[in-house]
Scaffold this active site. Structure first.
Site, mmCIF file in Angstrom:
data_model
loop_
_atom_site.group_PDB
_atom_site.id
_atom_site.type_symbol
_atom_site.label_atom_id
_atom_site.label_comp_id
_atom_site.label_asym_id
_atom_site.label_seq_id
_atom_site.Cartn_x
_atom_site.Cartn_y
_atom_site.Cartn_z
ATOM 1 N N SER A 12 0.716 -1.143 0.088
ATOM 2 C CA SER A 12 -0.044 0.024 0.017
ATOM 3 C C SER A 12 0.998 1.279 -0.030
ATOM 4 O O SER A 12 0.663 2.322 -0.875
ATOM 5 C CB SER A 12 -0.801 0.101 1.284
ATOM 6 O OG SER A 12 -1.266 -1.210 1.543
ATOM 7 N N LYS A 107 7.761 1.026 9.636
ATOM 8 C CA LYS A 107 7.676 1.389 11.042
ATOM 9 C C LYS A 107 7.851 0.169 11.782
ATOM 10 O O LYS A 107 7.005 -0.846 11.777
ATOM 11 C CB LYS A 107 6.562 2.234 11.299
ATOM 12 C CG LYS A 107 6.218 3.526 10.812
ATOM 13 C CD LYS A 107 4.745 3.929 10.764
ATOM 14 C CE LYS A 107 4.861 5.493 9.991
ATOM 15 N NZ LYS A 107 3.338 5.669 10.060
ATOM 16 N N GLY A 135 4.787 9.806 9.853
ATOM 17 C CA GLY A 135 4.010 10.788 9.999
ATOM 18 C C GLY A 135 2.407 10.190 10.138
ATOM 19 O O GLY A 135 2.410 9.011 9.543
ATOM 20 N N ALA A 139 -1.976 5.212 3.483
ATOM 21 C CA ALA A 139 -1.754 5.071 2.026
ATOM 22 C C ALA A 139 -2.935 5.321 1.234
ATOM 23 O O ALA A 139 -3.084 6.077 0.217
ATOM 24 C CB ALA A 139 -1.082 3.870 1.864
ATOM 25 N N LYS A 190 3.744 3.526 18.632
ATOM 26 C CA LYS A 190 2.068 3.790 18.531
ATOM 27 C C LYS A 190 1.253 2.633 17.928
ATOM 28 O O LYS A 190 0.339 2.537 18.228
ATOM 29 C CB LYS A 190 1.883 5.226 17.495
ATOM 30 C CG LYS A 190 2.477 5.052 16.058
ATOM 31 C CD LYS A 190 1.288 4.660 15.136
ATOM 32 C CE LYS A 190 1.883 4.190 13.767
ATOM 33 N NZ LYS A 190 1.165 3.988 12.807
ATOM 34 N N THR A 247 -3.657 6.640 14.004
ATOM 35 C CA THR A 247 -3.628 5.068 14.165
ATOM 36 C C THR A 247 -4.841 4.695 15.114
ATOM 37 O O THR A 247 -5.267 3.400 14.546
ATOM 38 C CB THR A 247 -2.363 4.572 14.667
ATOM 39 O OG1 THR A 247 -1.345 5.169 13.762
ATOM 40 C CG2 THR A 247 -2.444 3.043 14.148
ATOM 41 N N ARG A 254 -4.517 -1.280 10.460
ATOM 42 C CA ARG A 254 -4.609 -2.729 10.700
ATOM 43 C C ARG A 254 -4.341 -3.138 12.133
ATOM 44 O O ARG A 254 -4.738 -3.971 12.409
ATOM 45 C CB ARG A 254 -3.730 -3.310 9.548
ATOM 46 C CG ARG A 254 -2.414 -3.073 9.848
ATOM 47 C CD ARG A 254 -1.368 -3.691 8.779
ATOM 48 N NE ARG A 254 -1.534 -2.693 7.703
ATOM 49 C CZ ARG A 254 -0.629 -2.889 6.703
ATOM 50 N NH1 ARG A 254 0.347 -3.635 6.779
ATOM 51 N NH2 ARG A 254 -0.820 -2.106 5.603
#
Ligand SMILES: NC(=O)c1ccc[n+]([C@@H]2O[C@H](COP(=O)([O-])OP(=O)(O)OC[C@H]3O[C@@H](n4cnc5c(N)ncnc54)[C@H](O)[C@@H]3O)[C@@H](O)[C@H]2O)c1
Length: 340
Positions: A12, A107, A135, A139, A190, A247, A254
């Site tokens: 993605s 990440k 950041g 996507a 995060k 997030t 996800r």
């Protein structure tokens, strides 16, 4: 200034960034390890499963040949999910020239070594100039050209400002920062808090609970991050609180989705199976708990997420334990009048 860019990883995020860079006027080629994916992207000009509805330009080269993808590029974008970063960097290394700029956009923290992704890349490709881009940037939304902000972290102002000028666009605003470590820690930790936010949603808890997890979550992340050498400003910025908010709140995450399923009663394995993508927070959860121990930092949310994921703890009990912990002050460092 037009650049010749190689993007490694065509999921993605790799796909969305390839299109962004192409539309900024750069020459872009995209590599994937997966022959079927290369075939699909070449034929259909769309990633049908990972970024449906977003078209790739006809003249964008999609290749399965790693050497071709990385040779003679002005900069490279490493967009493979974190569990594959080290192996991909290792395979690239023989073709990488001295000072080659590589921007990592994934990440995660390696569970066994506790290294960030840029540290792993530097170990595998010591001749590279490694930077990061991170950041609040799903996507799906970058693909739809919705206004988005990110931060480029690099070792020198020169590299950071060069990359900023390459990525920045009318809908993609890029800031620079010298704090690579803080950016990487914010981006990976995060995901663990996002699992907790998903679990809370799955349990049917409300906005109050979500806000509590976000604000106490960033407190945990910053406590560890600053002790490890990250800067407090970074954790209050786009790659800290910014990425945590997106997030924990978003339908696209996800990690949040996997947490939601666990909150509804699925096991971690069942949730991973249903989400069908790499849930990086699950790897980062273990790494975060190990780092917390190593640095002597209290991370109660991270501890409870680990207990739910790996010890089969009932999620509602985990929340109870967070609520009923010893009484605390919100900011232990704030002095009371009359006390030293
Ligand atoms: N998707 C997003 O919105 C988004 C935004 C910002 C950052 N990120 C980060 O970017 C990274 C990639 O995320 P994504 O959403 O593109 O993931 P994804 O699951 O869509 O990516 C999978 C892709 O990785 C590649 N791949 C799969 N197995 C591989 C292997 N063994 N070796 C090398 N490459 C392999 C393939 O091209 C595959 O399509 C993650 O670390 C993620 O946290 C994602």
């Amino acid at each position: 200034m037009m650049a010749n860019v190689g993007v490694l990883g065509a999921g993605s995020w790799g796909t969305a960034l390839s299109i962004l860079l192409y539309e900024n006027g750069h020459q872009v080629s995209v590599w994937s390890i997966d022959k079927a994916e290369v075939e699909m992207l070449t034929q259909k000009r769309e990633h049908e499963t990972k970024l449906p509805g977003v078209k790739l330009p006809e003249d964008m080269v999609i290749t399965n040949d790693l050497k071709e993808a990385v040779t003679d590029r002005d900069f490279l974008v490493l967009a493979v999910p974190s569990p594959f970063t080290r192996a991909t960097a290792k395979s690239m290394s023989p073709y990488i020239k001295e000072g080659q700029i590589i921007v990592d956009v994934a990440k995660g923290i390696e569970e066994t070594t506790l290294m960030t992704l840029s540290q792993q890349i530097e170990e595998e490709i010591p001749q590279a100039d490694v930077a990061v881009l991170s950041g609040p940037s799903h996507a799906e939304e970058v693909g739809r050209k919705l206004p988005t902000t990110c931060v480029i972290g690099a070792k020198t102002r020169k590299t950071a400002e060069y990359l900023q000028s390459m990525f920045i666009s009318r809908v993609f605003r890029v800031y620079t920062s010298p704090d690579i470590l803080g950016i990487e820690l914010g981006g990976s930790l995060k995901n663990v808090i996002a699992l907790a936010a998903g679990i809370a949603d799955g349990l049917g808890y409300g906005d109050n609970t979500k806000a509590a997890l976000i604000t106490r979550g960033i407190a945990e992340i910053a406590r560890l991050g600053v002790k490890m050498g990250g800067k407090i400003e970074t954790f209050t910025g786009l790659t800290g609180i910014g990425d945590l908010i997106v997030t924990c709140a978003s339908v696209h995450s996800r990690n949040r989705k996997a947490g939601f399923l666990i909150g509804q009663g699925r096991t971690m394995e069942q949730a991973m199976e249903e989400v069908k993508m790499v849930v990086e927070g699950v790897y980062s959860a273990k790494a975060a708990a190990k780092l917390a121990k190593e640095y002597g930092v209290s991370m109660p949310i991270v501890d409870q997420v680990n207990a739910v994921l790996f010890e089969g703890k009932n999620p509602a009990e985990a929340v109870d334990e967070l609520m009923l912990r010893e009484h605390k002050s919100e900011h232990a460092s704030l002095p009371w009048p009359g006390e030293a």
